[in-house]
Design a protein around this motif. Structure first.
Motif, PDB file in Angstrom:
ATOM      1  N   ASP A  47       0.845  -1.199   0.000  1.00 43.26           N
ATOM      2  CA  ASP A  47       0.000   0.000   0.000  1.00 43.26           C
ATOM      3  C   ASP A  47       0.879   1.248   0.000  1.00 43.26           C
ATOM      4  OD1 ASP A  47      -2.382   1.508   0.153  1.00 43.26           O
ATOM      5  OD2 ASP A  47      -2.200   1.649   2.333  1.00 43.26           O
ATOM      6  N   VAL A  49       1.385   5.064   0.873  1.00 44.81           N
ATOM      7  CA  VAL A  49       0.886   6.138   1.735  1.00 44.81           C
ATOM      8  C   VAL A  49       1.863   7.296   1.620  1.00 44.81           C
ATOM      9  CG1 VAL A  49       0.264   6.831   4.073  1.00 44.81           C
ATOM     10  CG2 VAL A  49      -0.159   4.486   3.319  1.00 44.81           C
ATOM     11  N   ARG A  52       2.605   9.939   5.690  1.00 40.89           N
ATOM     12  CA  ARG A  52       2.553   9.022   6.824  1.00 40.89           C
ATOM     13  C   ARG A  52       2.284   9.717   8.164  1.00 40.89           C
ATOM     14  NH1 ARG A  52       2.996   3.879   6.169  1.00 40.89           N
ATOM     15  NH2 ARG A  52       3.681   3.096   4.148  1.00 40.89           N
ATOM     16  N   HIS A  55      -1.631  10.075   7.661  1.00 37.71           N
ATOM     17  CA  HIS A  55      -2.442   8.896   7.339  1.00 37.71           C
ATOM     18  C   HIS A  55      -1.805   7.572   7.744  1.00 37.71           C
ATOM     19  CE1 HIS A  55      -5.207  11.405   5.127  1.00 37.71           C
ATOM     20  NE2 HIS A  55      -4.238  11.885   4.387  1.00 37.71           N
ATOM     21  N   GLY A  56      -0.614   7.621   8.349  1.00 34.93           N
ATOM     22  CA  GLY A  56       0.047   6.386   8.733  1.00 34.93           C
ATOM     23  C   GLY A  56       0.284   6.303  10.225  1.00 34.93           C
TER      24      GLY A  56
END
Length: 214
Positions: A47, A49, A52, A55-56
């Motif tokens: 995946d 991203v 990060r 969203h991580g």
């Protein structure tokens, strides 16, 4: 409660003016894949991203969105929205994602996941869909999907069951956290009861309550 995974989606590199990353890249465009995918502590193998810090991380390793909520948006906007259209890794079916309790654990395939927090809509999301007022509309709808922490690594594939194997007694849901931090601040005291909620959100709730003299 037992539902299932309707699709497993992995992000591809998208370069666009609306991408929030400083490099102009985004991983919001996620596409369904066949077969099983490894679920690692940092997210799904393969995946992409871009942001990060946003969203991580452990509290946002996996993002789930309900197929039923996607169908509502498809009807609202008069357009097709396929699996991964919300930037989600797991498209679920017959799982009450908005009603999921913070800290509850999901057995998904051979992985064990834990519900941590709702997704916060951003301008990247609006740009990806080409709907300028999407952030406002998404906030009002208050079906944000759920971020998940990986408690046990494993594999997941489309068709795998999603089983809630543990649910905290505090009862604070994804939907309540989202509404409390957006349009319904009167719900903020509830967040202090959710011991499994990421501390950054609990601290934000404390500060907001203190500023209101409560």
């Amino acid at each position: 409660m037992t539902g299932r995974v309707a699709a497993v989606n992995l992000g591809i590199v998208t370069e666009a003016e609306w991408a929030g990353d400083a490099s102009g890249r985004s991983g919001i465009d996620k596409r369904p894949v066949e077969g099983s995918v490894a679920v690692l502590a940092g997210g799904l193998a393969g995946d992409f991203v871009a942001e990060r810090p946003v969203h991580g991380g452990p509290d946002q390793a996996v993002y789930a969105y309900a197929e039923e909520d996607a169908a509502w948006w498809a009807a609202e906007l008069g357009r097709g929205i396929g699996p991964g259209g919300f930037g989600e890794n797991l498209t679920t079916y017959a799982v009450d994602v908005t009603g999921a309790v913070i800290g509850e654990q999901w057995q998904v395939g051979s992985a064990l996941l834990q519900v941590t927090k709702p997704r916060t809509p951003c301008t990247t999301f609006a740009g990806f869909w080409g709907v300028p007022d999407l952030v406002r509309r998404f906030t009002v709808r208050a079906s944000p999907g759920a971020y998940l922490r990986v408690l046990r690594e494993g594999e997941v594939g489309a068709g795998d069951p999603v089983e809630v194997v543990e649910r905290p007694a505090h009862g604070v849901t994804i939907g309540e956290v989202f509404r409390a931090t957006s349009l319904e601040p009167e719900l903020l005291p509830r967040l202090l009861d959710a011991t499994d909620l990421p501390e950054s959100i609990r601290e934000r709730a404390r500060r907001r309550l203190a500023s209101r003299g409560r």
